[in-house]
Design an enzyme around this catalytic site. Structure first.
Site, PDB file in Angstrom:
ATOM      1  N   LYS A  13      51.477  67.533  30.095  1.00 42.64           N
ATOM      2  CA  LYS A  13      52.848  67.406  30.572  1.00 42.64           C
ATOM      3  C   LYS A  13      53.853  67.142  29.438  1.00 42.64           C
ATOM      4  O   LYS A  13      53.468  66.812  28.318  1.00 42.64           O
ATOM      5  CB  LYS A  13      52.926  66.288  31.616  1.00 42.64           C
ATOM      6  CG  LYS A  13      52.144  66.621  32.884  1.00 42.64           C
ATOM      7  CD  LYS A  13      52.319  65.517  33.919  1.00 42.64           C
ATOM      8  CE  LYS A  13      51.616  65.859  35.223  1.00 42.64           C
ATOM      9  NZ  LYS A  13      51.890  64.832  36.248  1.00 42.64           N
ATOM     10  N   TYR A  53      54.286  72.987  42.824  1.00 44.42           N
ATOM     11  CA  TYR A  53      54.103  71.713  43.524  1.00 44.42           C
ATOM     12  C   TYR A  53      54.557  71.774  44.987  1.00 44.42           C
ATOM     13  O   TYR A  53      54.815  70.743  45.605  1.00 44.42           O
ATOM     14  CB  TYR A  53      54.840  70.589  42.796  1.00 44.42           C
ATOM     15  CG  TYR A  53      54.151  70.180  41.521  1.00 44.42           C
ATOM     16  CD1 TYR A  53      52.941  69.496  41.569  1.00 44.42           C
ATOM     17  CD2 TYR A  53      54.678  70.479  40.275  1.00 44.42           C
ATOM     18  CE1 TYR A  53      52.285  69.117  40.413  1.00 44.42           C
ATOM     19  CE2 TYR A  53      54.026  70.108  39.106  1.00 44.42           C
ATOM     20  CZ  TYR A  53      52.826  69.430  39.174  1.00 44.42           C
ATOM     21  OH  TYR A  53      52.170  69.058  38.032  1.00 44.42           O
ATOM     22  N   PHE A  61      58.519  61.813  46.111  1.00 47.82           N
ATOM     23  CA  PHE A  61      58.515  61.973  44.654  1.00 47.82           C
ATOM     24  C   PHE A  61      58.720  63.417  44.184  1.00 47.82           C
ATOM     25  O   PHE A  61      58.744  63.682  42.983  1.00 47.82           O
ATOM     26  CB  PHE A  61      57.208  61.428  44.060  1.00 47.82           C
ATOM     27  CG  PHE A  61      55.966  62.106  44.561  1.00 47.82           C
ATOM     28  CD1 PHE A  61      55.543  63.323  44.037  1.00 47.82           C
ATOM     29  CD2 PHE A  61      55.199  61.512  45.559  1.00 47.82           C
ATOM     30  CE1 PHE A  61      54.386  63.944  44.496  1.00 47.82           C
ATOM     31  CE2 PHE A  61      54.046  62.127  46.029  1.00 47.82           C
ATOM     32  CZ  PHE A  61      53.642  63.347  45.490  1.00 47.82           C
ATOM     33  N   ARG A  89      39.072  64.950  36.606  1.00 45.31           N
ATOM     34  CA  ARG A  89      39.810  63.906  37.333  1.00 45.31           C
ATOM     35  C   ARG A  89      39.367  62.522  36.858  1.00 45.31           C
ATOM     36  O   ARG A  89      40.183  61.605  36.736  1.00 45.31           O
ATOM     37  CB  ARG A  89      39.650  64.077  38.839  1.00 45.31           C
ATOM     38  CG  ARG A  89      40.349  65.385  39.292  1.00 45.31           C
ATOM     39  CD  ARG A  89      40.576  65.478  40.754  1.00 45.31           C
ATOM     40  NE  ARG A  89      41.576  64.547  41.246  1.00 45.31           N
ATOM     41  CZ  ARG A  89      42.891  64.657  41.086  1.00 45.31           C
ATOM     42  NH1 ARG A  89      43.389  65.662  40.410  1.00 45.31           N
ATOM     43  NH2 ARG A  89      43.701  63.773  41.608  1.00 45.31           N
ATOM     44  N   ARG A 106      45.321  58.888  31.106  1.00 47.10           N
ATOM     45  CA  ARG A 106      46.553  58.273  31.617  1.00 47.10           C
ATOM     46  C   ARG A 106      46.696  56.819  31.178  1.00 47.10           C
ATOM     47  O   ARG A 106      47.807  56.359  30.905  1.00 47.10           O
ATOM     48  CB  ARG A 106      46.620  58.417  33.132  1.00 47.10           C
ATOM     49  CG  ARG A 106      46.920  59.863  33.539  1.00 47.10           C
ATOM     50  CD  ARG A 106      46.880  60.065  35.011  1.00 47.10           C
ATOM     51  NE  ARG A 106      47.380  61.383  35.404  1.00 47.10           N
ATOM     52  CZ  ARG A 106      47.070  61.970  36.540  1.00 47.10           C
ATOM     53  NH1 ARG A 106      46.284  61.353  37.416  1.00 47.10           N
ATOM     54  NH2 ARG A 106      47.549  63.165  36.820  1.00 47.10           N
ATOM     55  N   ASN A 116      52.996  60.959  33.511  1.00 49.54           N
ATOM     56  CA  ASN A 116      51.610  60.486  33.449  1.00 49.54           C
ATOM     57  C   ASN A 116      50.688  61.438  32.687  1.00 49.54           C
ATOM     58  O   ASN A 116      49.494  61.480  32.922  1.00 49.54           O
ATOM     59  CB  ASN A 116      51.074  60.154  34.847  1.00 49.54           C
ATOM     60  CG  ASN A 116      50.978  61.364  35.751  1.00 49.54           C
ATOM     61  OD1 ASN A 116      51.249  62.493  35.353  1.00 49.54           O
ATOM     62  ND2 ASN A 116      50.582  61.125  36.991  1.00 49.54           N
ATOM     63  N   HIS A 119      48.063  66.889  34.348  1.00 47.78           N
ATOM     64  CA  HIS A 119      47.780  67.298  35.731  1.00 47.78           C
ATOM     65  C   HIS A 119      46.409  67.943  35.725  1.00 47.78           C
ATOM     66  O   HIS A 119      46.044  68.629  34.785  1.00 47.78           O
ATOM     67  CB  HIS A 119      48.814  68.329  36.212  1.00 47.78           C
ATOM     68  CG  HIS A 119      48.384  69.059  37.455  1.00 47.78           C
ATOM     69  ND1 HIS A 119      48.694  68.612  38.711  1.00 47.78           N
ATOM     70  CD2 HIS A 119      47.629  70.184  37.617  1.00 47.78           C
ATOM     71  CE1 HIS A 119      48.158  69.442  39.608  1.00 47.78           C
ATOM     72  NE2 HIS A 119      47.512  70.402  38.963  1.00 47.78           N
ATOM     73  N   GLU A 130      45.518  77.368  41.395  1.00 53.69           N
ATOM     74  CA  GLU A 130      46.369  76.897  40.300  1.00 53.69           C
ATOM     75  C   GLU A 130      46.148  77.712  39.019  1.00 53.69           C
ATOM     76  O   GLU A 130      47.100  78.018  38.309  1.00 53.69           O
ATOM     77  CB  GLU A 130      46.115  75.412  40.032  1.00 53.69           C
ATOM     78  CG  GLU A 130      46.618  74.523  41.149  1.00 53.69           C
ATOM     79  CD  GLU A 130      46.373  73.049  40.907  1.00 53.69           C
ATOM     80  OE1 GLU A 130      46.885  72.240  41.702  1.00 53.69           O
ATOM     81  OE2 GLU A 130      45.674  72.682  39.928  1.00 53.69           O
TER      82      GLU A 130
END
Length: 142
Positions: A13, A53, A61, A89, A106, A116, A119, A130
């Site tokens: 990100k 998203y 959010f 994850r 993170r 954060n 993704h 995705e």
């Protein structure tokens, strides 16, 4: 799924690219046994972020998420390993870095719940969708 394992999408990100930490994230991923089989740096515009998203459109959010994701360049990647979605994850850590385990991306790098750092796909089915959002099959080199 491939013979080498399964695939997941990773997005590094804007909070990471702004701080020039992309290489540190990649080194951590490779050390953990992931193969980066596709990667490109790009800048999401608002329609792209909203489309990607869309599943979160009704959540409180959503606007902050889209604003954060369009605030600077991102690095989109396809990662491959056995059980790639679950493994990534676990390495990412909890969405809220305050709740993330020590040693996760993170916990170590995130600035906030919005910024954060990374993704990752949340299921094998979403990983397929995705990955296809960002990459054509010819761009994925295993």
């Amino acid at each position: 799924m491939t013979m080498a394992g399964t695939r997941t999408l990773s997005i590094i990100k804007p909070d990471i690219t702004r701080r020039n930490l992309t290489g540190e994230i990649n080194a951590r991923l490779e050390k953990a046994g992931f193969r980066i089989i596709a990667q490109k740096r790009l800048r999401l515009d608002r329609p792209m972020a909203e489309s990607f998203y869309n599943v979160h459109r009704e959540r409180a959010f959503f606007n902050d998420l889209c604003a954060s994701m369009t605030s600077g360049p991102v690095v989109v990647q396809v990662l491959e390993s056995p059980d790639a979605v679950l493994r990534y994850r676990n390495i990412m850590g909890a969405t809220n870095p305050a709740n993330a385990d020590e040693g996760t991306i993170r916990k170590d790098f995130a600035e906030s719940i919005e910024a954060n750092s990374v993704h990752g796909s949340d299921s094998d089915e979403n990983a397929v969708r995705e990955i296809a959002f960002f990459f054509s099959e010819i761009e994925i080199v295993g």
